[in-house]
Design a protein around this motif. Sequence first.
Motif, PDB file in Angstrom:
ATOM      1  N   ILE A   4      -9.889  -8.089  -2.392  1.00 12.71           N
ATOM      2  CA  ILE A   4      -8.720  -9.139  -2.979  1.00 12.71           C
ATOM      3  C   ILE A   4      -9.116  -9.643  -4.151  1.00 12.71           C
ATOM      4  O   ILE A   4      -8.464  -9.939  -4.785  1.00 12.71           O
ATOM      5  N   SER A   5     -10.360 -10.157  -4.325  1.00 13.30           N
ATOM      6  CA  SER A   5     -10.802 -10.588  -5.561  1.00 13.30           C
ATOM      7  C   SER A   5     -10.569  -9.698  -6.602  1.00 13.30           C
ATOM      8  O   SER A   5     -10.055  -9.973  -7.903  1.00 13.30           O
ATOM      9  N   PHE A   6     -10.805  -8.375  -6.396  1.00 12.98           N
ATOM     10  CA  PHE A   6     -10.332  -7.306  -7.455  1.00 12.98           C
ATOM     11  C   PHE A   6      -9.103  -7.171  -7.801  1.00 12.98           C
ATOM     12  O   PHE A   6      -8.750  -7.117  -9.003  1.00 12.98           O
ATOM     13  N   GLU A   7      -8.406  -7.455  -6.669  1.00 12.64           N
ATOM     14  CA  GLU A   7      -6.943  -7.043  -6.790  1.00 12.64           C
ATOM     15  C   GLU A   7      -6.381  -8.472  -7.739  1.00 12.64           C
ATOM     16  O   GLU A   7      -5.489  -8.413  -8.490  1.00 12.64           O
TER      17      GLU A   7
ATOM     18  N   ARG B  52       4.656  12.931 -14.383  1.00 13.80           N
ATOM     19  CA  ARG B  52       4.674  12.472 -15.779  1.00 13.80           C
ATOM     20  C   ARG B  52       3.462  12.029 -16.208  1.00 13.80           C
ATOM     21  O   ARG B  52       3.594  11.249 -17.003  1.00 13.80           O
ATOM     22  N   PHE B  53       2.412  12.398 -15.613  1.00 15.77           N
ATOM     23  CA  PHE B  53       1.066  12.003 -15.948  1.00 15.77           C
ATOM     24  C   PHE B  53       0.861  11.897 -17.311  1.00 15.77           C
ATOM     25  O   PHE B  53       0.037  11.046 -17.785  1.00 15.77           O
ATOM     26  N   ASP B  54       1.069  12.834 -18.098  1.00 11.91           N
ATOM     27  CA  ASP B  54       0.591  13.079 -19.684  1.00 11.91           C
ATOM     28  C   ASP B  54       1.363  11.843 -20.377  1.00 11.91           C
ATOM     29  O   ASP B  54       1.044  11.499 -21.605  1.00 11.91           O
ATOM     30  N   HIS B  55       2.439  11.247 -19.909  1.00  8.22           N
ATOM     31  CA  HIS B  55       3.336  10.376 -20.669  1.00  8.22           C
ATOM     32  C   HIS B  55       2.766   8.874 -20.591  1.00  8.22           C
ATOM     33  O   HIS B  55       2.667   8.215 -21.597  1.00  8.22           O
ATOM     34  N   ALA B  56       2.036   8.496 -19.739  1.00  5.69           N
ATOM     35  CA  ALA B  56       1.321   7.338 -19.579  1.00  5.69           C
ATOM     36  C   ALA B  56       0.087   7.464 -18.763  1.00  5.69           C
ATOM     37  O   ALA B  56       0.185   6.625 -17.119  1.00  5.69           O
ATOM     38  N   PRO B  57      -0.768   8.083 -18.984  1.00  2.30           N
ATOM     39  CA  PRO B  57      -2.012   8.287 -17.882  1.00  2.30           C
ATOM     40  C   PRO B  57      -3.130   6.923 -17.574  1.00  2.30           C
ATOM     41  O   PRO B  57      -3.025   6.712 -16.480  1.00  2.30           O
ATOM     42  N   LEU B  58      -2.944   5.979 -18.503  1.00  3.89           N
ATOM     43  CA  LEU B  58      -3.453   4.592 -18.135  1.00  3.89           C
ATOM     44  C   LEU B  58      -2.613   3.978 -16.968  1.00  3.89           C
ATOM     45  O   LEU B  58      -3.289   3.462 -16.162  1.00  3.89           O
ATOM     46  N   ALA B  59      -1.495   3.865 -17.165  1.00  4.50           N
ATOM     47  CA  ALA B  59      -0.549   3.156 -16.455  1.00  4.50           C
ATOM     48  C   ALA B  59      -0.580   3.711 -15.198  1.00  4.50           C
ATOM     49  O   ALA B  59      -0.645   3.105 -14.015  1.00  4.50           O
ATOM     50  N   PHE B  60      -0.532   5.143 -15.096  1.00  6.93           N
ATOM     51  CA  PHE B  60      -0.359   5.900 -13.526  1.00  6.93           C
ATOM     52  C   PHE B  60      -1.641   5.834 -12.745  1.00  6.93           C
ATOM     53  O   PHE B  60      -1.456   5.787 -11.552  1.00  6.93           O
ATOM     54  N   THR B  61      -2.769   5.887 -13.569  1.00  4.94           N
ATOM     55  CA  THR B  61      -4.067   5.825 -13.008  1.00  4.94           C
ATOM     56  C   THR B  61      -4.141   4.140 -12.541  1.00  4.94           C
ATOM     57  O   THR B  61      -4.794   3.859 -11.147  1.00  4.94           O
ATOM     58  N   LEU B  62      -3.694   3.301 -13.243  1.00  3.92           N
ATOM     59  CA  LEU B  62      -3.594   1.931 -12.625  1.00  3.92           C
ATOM     60  C   LEU B  62      -3.055   1.713 -11.373  1.00  3.92           C
ATOM     61  O   LEU B  62      -3.181   0.901 -10.408  1.00  3.92           O
ATOM     62  N   SER B  63      -1.622   2.443 -11.407  1.00  2.00           N
ATOM     63  CA  SER B  63      -0.941   2.399 -10.080  1.00  2.00           C
ATOM     64  C   SER B  63      -1.730   2.995  -8.889  1.00  2.00           C
ATOM     65  O   SER B  63      -1.788   2.483  -7.717  1.00  2.00           O
ATOM     66  N   ALA B  64      -2.501   4.146  -9.400  1.00  2.00           N
ATOM     67  CA  ALA B  64      -3.068   4.591  -8.324  1.00  2.00           C
ATOM     68  C   ALA B  64      -4.195   3.999  -7.583  1.00  2.00           C
ATOM     69  O   ALA B  64      -4.636   3.687  -6.551  1.00  2.00           O
ATOM     70  N   VAL B  65      -4.996   3.138  -8.723  1.00  2.00           N
ATOM     71  CA  VAL B  65      -6.184   2.053  -8.302  1.00  2.00           C
ATOM     72  C   VAL B  65      -5.509   1.060  -7.496  1.00  2.00           C
ATOM     73  O   VAL B  65      -6.136   0.428  -6.448  1.00  2.00           O
ATOM     74  N   SER B  66      -4.331   0.347  -7.832  1.00  2.00           N
ATOM     75  CA  SER B  66      -3.709  -0.473  -6.988  1.00  2.00           C
ATOM     76  C   SER B  66      -3.312  -0.188  -5.440  1.00  2.00           C
ATOM     77  O   SER B  66      -3.440  -0.873  -4.780  1.00  2.00           O
ATOM     78  N   ALA B  67      -2.896   1.119  -5.539  1.00  2.00           N
ATOM     79  CA  ALA B  67      -2.753   1.652  -4.249  1.00  2.00           C
ATOM     80  C   ALA B  67      -3.633   1.716  -3.330  1.00  2.00           C
ATOM     81  O   ALA B  67      -4.081   1.382  -2.280  1.00  2.00           O
ATOM     82  N   VAL B  68      -5.073   2.111  -3.889  1.00  2.00           N
ATOM     83  CA  VAL B  68      -6.361   2.451  -3.221  1.00  2.00           C
ATOM     84  C   VAL B  68      -6.699   0.730  -2.679  1.00  2.00           C
ATOM     85  O   VAL B  68      -7.196   0.575  -1.699  1.00  2.00           O
ATOM     86  N   VAL B  69      -6.739  -0.111  -3.688  1.00  2.00           N
ATOM     87  CA  VAL B  69      -6.792  -1.551  -3.278  1.00  2.00           C
ATOM     88  C   VAL B  69      -6.082  -2.092  -2.090  1.00  2.00           C
ATOM     89  O   VAL B  69      -6.689  -2.741  -1.346  1.00  2.00           O
ATOM     90  N   TYR B  70      -4.858  -1.733  -2.462  1.00  2.00           N
ATOM     91  CA  TYR B  70      -3.980  -2.563  -1.310  1.00  2.00           C
ATOM     92  C   TYR B  70      -4.209  -1.583   0.342  1.00  2.00           C
ATOM     93  O   TYR B  70      -4.374  -2.322   1.340  1.00  2.00           O
ATOM     94  N   ILE B  71      -4.583  -0.190   0.263  1.00  2.00           N
ATOM     95  CA  ILE B  71      -4.976   0.357   1.497  1.00  2.00           C
ATOM     96  C   ILE B  71      -6.212  -0.439   1.891  1.00  2.00           C
ATOM     97  O   ILE B  71      -6.221  -0.705   3.192  1.00  2.00           O
ATOM     98  N   ILE B  72      -7.167  -0.367   1.139  1.00  2.69           N
ATOM     99  CA  ILE B  72      -8.463  -0.987   1.604  1.00  2.69           C
ATOM    100  C   ILE B  72      -8.334  -2.382   1.962  1.00  2.69           C
ATOM    101  O   ILE B  72      -8.706  -2.865   3.179  1.00  2.69           O
ATOM    102  N   ALA B  73      -7.369  -3.346   1.477  1.00  2.00           N
ATOM    103  CA  ALA B  73      -7.574  -4.359   1.546  1.00  2.00           C
ATOM    104  C   ALA B  73      -6.814  -4.578   2.955  1.00  2.00           C
ATOM    105  O   ALA B  73      -6.891  -5.682   3.859  1.00  2.00           O
TER     106      ALA B  73
ATOM    107  N   ALA C  47       0.736  -1.210   0.029  1.00  2.00           N
ATOM    108  CA  ALA C  47       0.036   0.118  -0.045  1.00  2.00           C
ATOM    109  C   ALA C  47       0.917   1.315   0.053  1.00  2.00           C
ATOM    110  O   ALA C  47       0.638   2.288  -0.760  1.00  2.00           O
ATOM    111  N   LEU C  48       1.744   1.437   0.854  1.00  2.00           N
ATOM    112  CA  LEU C  48       2.950   2.452   0.870  1.00  2.00           C
ATOM    113  C   LEU C  48       3.584   2.466  -0.310  1.00  2.00           C
ATOM    114  O   LEU C  48       3.811   3.744  -0.927  1.00  2.00           O
ATOM    115  N   GLY C  49       4.065   1.393  -0.871  1.00  2.00           N
ATOM    116  CA  GLY C  49       4.894   1.450  -2.159  1.00  2.00           C
ATOM    117  C   GLY C  49       4.022   1.927  -3.236  1.00  2.00           C
ATOM    118  O   GLY C  49       4.578   2.748  -4.063  1.00  2.00           O
ATOM    119  N   ALA C  50       2.934   1.250  -3.258  1.00  2.00           N
ATOM    120  CA  ALA C  50       2.158   1.771  -4.597  1.00  2.00           C
ATOM    121  C   ALA C  50       1.630   3.019  -4.572  1.00  2.00           C
ATOM    122  O   ALA C  50       1.530   3.898  -5.597  1.00  2.00           O
TER     123      ALA C  50
END
Length: 141
Positions: free
Chosen positions: A71-74, A30-51, A16-19
């Motif tokens: 955890i199923s979503f993860e 550098r959000f403009d460089h890879a918005p999908l990838a960076f948004t997915l990293s943020a989603v994974s961070a939220v998933v890890y925090i909630i999990a 959770a901390l790392g993500a």
Amino acid sequence: MTGIGRVLVIVYAILALGATGRSFVQIVERFDHAPLAFTLSAVSAVVYIIATLALVFAGSRAWYRIAWITISFELVGVLTIGTLSLIRPELFPEATVWSFFGIGYVFIPLVLPFLGLWWLVTHPPTSTTSSEDAAARTVAQ
């Protein structure tokens, strides 16, 4: 929570901390460089925090349910993003936490949801109904 359950929570908290840190830096710099990838990293961070929170409080039926959902979503996320990053790498010009099944995190994101689901299956919340509580109090008196 003791033993392997405690280790599981610690690993989830570390991820959770790392993500969270990774996604914050990626989005700010550098959000403009890879918005999908960076948004997915943020989603994974939220998933890890909630999990992490859900595993800590999994003795409650509501948090136990939340743990199952996150955890199923993860698991679906890491398998989907991992597969897409292999077959459509152009979608991810920068890696996410779940890219290549979590290779940047020594495949821990791939293994962790399986362990988390195993933990939930083997450690369901204990529940007592009010009639069982009343019976227990009567016996104790």
